[in-house]
Scaffold this motif. Structure first.
Motif, short mmCIF file in Angstrom:
data_model
loop_
_atom_site.label_atom_id
_atom_site.label_comp_id
_atom_site.label_asym_id
_atom_site.label_seq_id
_atom_site.Cartn_x
_atom_site.Cartn_y
_atom_site.Cartn_z
N LYS A 197 0.85 -1.17 0.00
CA LYS A 197 0.00 0.00 0.00
C LYS A 197 0.89 1.23 0.00
O LYS A 197 1.80 1.35 0.83
CB LYS A 197 -0.91 0.01 1.23
N GLY A 198 0.66 2.14 -0.94
CA GLY A 198 1.53 3.30 -1.01
C GLY A 198 0.92 4.43 -1.81
O GLY A 198 -0.20 4.31 -2.35
N TYR A 199 1.66 5.52 -1.88
CA TYR A 199 1.18 6.75 -2.50
C TYR A 199 2.31 7.38 -3.31
O TYR A 199 3.48 7.34 -2.90
CB TYR A 199 0.70 7.73 -1.44
N GLU A 200 1.94 8.00 -4.42
CA GLU A 200 2.89 8.76 -5.22
C GLU A 200 2.46 10.22 -5.22
O GLU A 200 1.27 10.53 -5.41
CB GLU A 200 2.98 8.19 -6.63
N ILE A 201 3.43 11.08 -5.00
CA ILE A 201 3.19 12.52 -4.84
C ILE A 201 3.85 13.25 -6.00
O ILE A 201 5.06 13.12 -6.21
CB ILE A 201 3.78 13.02 -3.51
N PHE A 202 3.07 14.00 -6.75
CA PHE A 202 3.60 14.82 -7.85
C PHE A 202 3.55 16.27 -7.40
O PHE A 202 2.49 16.78 -7.02
CB PHE A 202 2.77 14.62 -9.11
N CYS A 203 4.71 16.93 -7.44
CA CYS A 203 4.79 18.29 -6.93
C CYS A 203 5.63 19.17 -7.85
O CYS A 203 6.42 18.67 -8.66
CB CYS A 203 5.39 18.30 -5.52
N GLU A 204 5.50 20.47 -7.69
CA GLU A 204 6.32 21.41 -8.43
C GLU A 204 7.77 21.34 -7.94
O GLU A 204 8.04 21.02 -6.78
CB GLU A 204 5.79 22.83 -8.27
N ARG A 205 8.69 21.65 -8.84
CA ARG A 205 10.11 21.64 -8.49
C ARG A 205 10.39 22.47 -7.24
O ARG A 205 11.15 22.04 -6.34
CB ARG A 205 10.92 22.18 -9.67
N ALA A 206 9.76 23.65 -7.15
CA ALA A 206 10.03 24.56 -6.03
C ALA A 206 9.58 24.00 -4.69
O ALA A 206 10.03 24.47 -3.64
CB ALA A 206 9.34 25.90 -6.29
N ASP A 207 8.69 22.99 -4.71
CA ASP A 207 8.16 22.43 -3.46
C ASP A 207 8.82 21.11 -3.06
O ASP A 207 8.54 20.58 -1.98
CB ASP A 207 6.65 22.20 -3.60
N ALA A 208 9.67 20.57 -3.92
CA ALA A 208 10.19 19.21 -3.70
C ALA A 208 11.00 19.09 -2.42
O ALA A 208 10.81 18.15 -1.63
CB ALA A 208 11.02 18.77 -4.90
N VAL A 209 11.91 20.03 -2.18
CA VAL A 209 12.76 19.95 -0.98
C VAL A 209 11.92 20.09 0.28
O VAL A 209 12.10 19.35 1.26
CB VAL A 209 13.88 21.01 -1.03
N HIS A 210 11.00 21.05 0.28
CA HIS A 210 10.12 21.25 1.43
C HIS A 210 9.37 19.97 1.76
O HIS A 210 9.29 19.56 2.94
CB HIS A 210 9.14 22.39 1.12
N LEU A 211 8.82 19.32 0.76
CA LEU A 211 8.04 18.11 0.99
C LEU A 211 8.94 16.96 1.45
O LEU A 211 8.59 16.23 2.38
CB LEU A 211 7.29 17.73 -0.29
N TRP A 212 10.08 16.77 0.81
CA TRP A 212 11.00 15.70 1.17
C TRP A 212 11.43 15.83 2.64
O TRP A 212 11.37 14.86 3.40
CB TRP A 212 12.21 15.74 0.25
N GLN A 213 11.83 17.03 3.03
CA GLN A 213 12.29 17.24 4.40
C GLN A 213 11.18 17.02 5.41
O GLN A 213 11.39 16.39 6.46
CB GLN A 213 12.87 18.65 4.54
N ASN A 214 9.99 17.51 5.11
CA ASN A 214 8.88 17.35 6.04
C ASN A 214 8.42 15.89 6.12
O ASN A 214 8.02 15.42 7.20
CB ASN A 214 7.71 18.25 5.63
#
Length: 366
Positions: free
Chosen positions: A192-209
């Motif tokens: 069971k899993g999820y894939e997240i598509f995000c804008e380049r500018a948001d990638a680091v913020h999301l990864w760290q969080n």
């Protein structure tokens, strides 16, 4: 061709990443901070996080977008609703596999076509000739995949909407840690899993969080080496190795992804004419071992006769087996004993139907 870049490379370097190139972009081959067996354990028992920005993404938009996708893909796309996604093949004119993809329904006339290294994008453009639609590659859209039984516990408290209530292959637009993302209940892990598509500018913020929020749940960053191990255990095929232009959908065990009701799609007639005429079949082999003993490109023999080849080998500590996805003659079926090579001391292996892990394929749908 200009090399593609990912915004998360510095984040991977902090974790001691070693890189390899795939699909014209650097991807993580391994981390010094976590080994591949720890990655597999995280995916199976808790959660693993992968940077899959190397996948190619194409926005398909316009009045004829749905019709073009339906002509490109082997599966029925005409009734794909907003908020749903589907796995499909893309075929050659000879009815063999030149790509696979997931199509995400974002709006009634807006879709996201996500594929790997095959020629699905080129086939899409062929189907689009003379049609009222646009196909735009997006190298800025990043992909973060969170896979495992604890993935929902990490995402649900930090996103808008009912993430826990999402069904397999559902897709939504939501806010995650305050940033707008497309979130899909899909993955390439057998969990069971999820894939997240995000804008380049948001990638680091999301990864760290995600890393921070996932610590209590046992989340680990995972490499492509770890991804290969879990996908082989789960019997998930990888183009161009397990399935390619020399393999039909029927040989690959992917006949479920070919619509026999559609009157037209690229490669349709050739593909349908090949059903029942299989030259090889994609299956698995395994043997009990404490270490990996199966190597890629090893020839497989039965009673002194070559009957196949090893394509994607791996070692499953969880199962205590060396395993591999193989191509074998159609009459070589589950339970058969083969040998790795034809020497007097050749090791015996047993043929298994895929997958090796979670035979009923229940975990991704949990």
């Amino acid at each position: 061709m200009t090399k593609r870049t990912a915004e998360l490379k510095d984040e991977h370097n902090k974790l001691g990443a070693q890189f390899t190139e795939w699909n014209n972009i650097d991807v993580v081959e391994a981390y010094s901070s976590v080994n591949e067996e720890e990655e597999v354990d995280a995916v199976r028992d808790a959660a693993g996080m992968f940077d899959l920005t190397g996948l190619r993404k194409i926005w398909v938009k316009g009045p004829d977008a749905r019709d073009v996708l339906n002509k490109t893909c082997s599966r029925e796309i005409g009734n794909l609703k907003k908020g749903k996604s589907t796995y499909t093949l893309v075929l050659t004119d000879d009815g063999t596999i030149c790509d696979d993809a997931i199509i995400y329904g974002i709006e009634d006339d807006k879709f996201l076509f996500v594929h790997g290294t095959g020629t699905g994008g080129d086939r899409l453009l062929k189907a689009a000739e003379g049609k009222d639609m646009t196909a735009q590659w997006d190298n800025d859209l990043h992909t973060i995949s969170v896979q495992g039984p604890k993935a929902v516990d990490i995402l649900d408290p930090n996103a808008d909407g009912d993430i826990a209530g999402m069904k397999f292959f559902e897709v939504i637009t939501t806010n995650l840690f305050g940033r707008e993302v497309i979130l899909s209940r899909t993955g390439y892990s057998g969990e069971k899993g999820y894939e997240i598509f995000c804008e380049r500018a948001d990638a680091v913020h999301l990864w760290q969080n995600l890393l921070e929020a996932g610590k209590p749940e046992g989340l680990k960053p995972c490499s492509f080496t770890g991804l290969d191990k879990v996908r082989v255990e789960a019997g998930l095929l990888f183009y161009p190795y397990d399935a390619n232009e020399n393999v039909t959908p029927w040989e690959a065990g992917l006949g479920f992804a070919v619509s026999k009701k559609k009157s037209e799609f690229l490669g349709r007639d050739a593909a349908l004419s090949k059903e029942g005429k299989e030259n090889i079949m994609v299956r698995g082999i395994a043997c009990k071992s404490d270490d990996p003993v199966i190597e890629a490109e090893t020839e497989l023999y039965q009673d002194g006769k070559k009957v196949g080849d090893v394509i994607s080998p791996s070692y499953s500590r969880r199962l205590g087996k060396s395993i591999a996805i193989v191509h074998v003659q159609p009459d070589v079926t589950e339970g058969a004993t083969l040998t790795l090579g034809n020497g007097s001391d050749a090791r015996e292996v047993t043929v298994e139907n895929l997958p090796f892990y979670d035979k009923e394929k229940l975990r991704p749908r949990a």
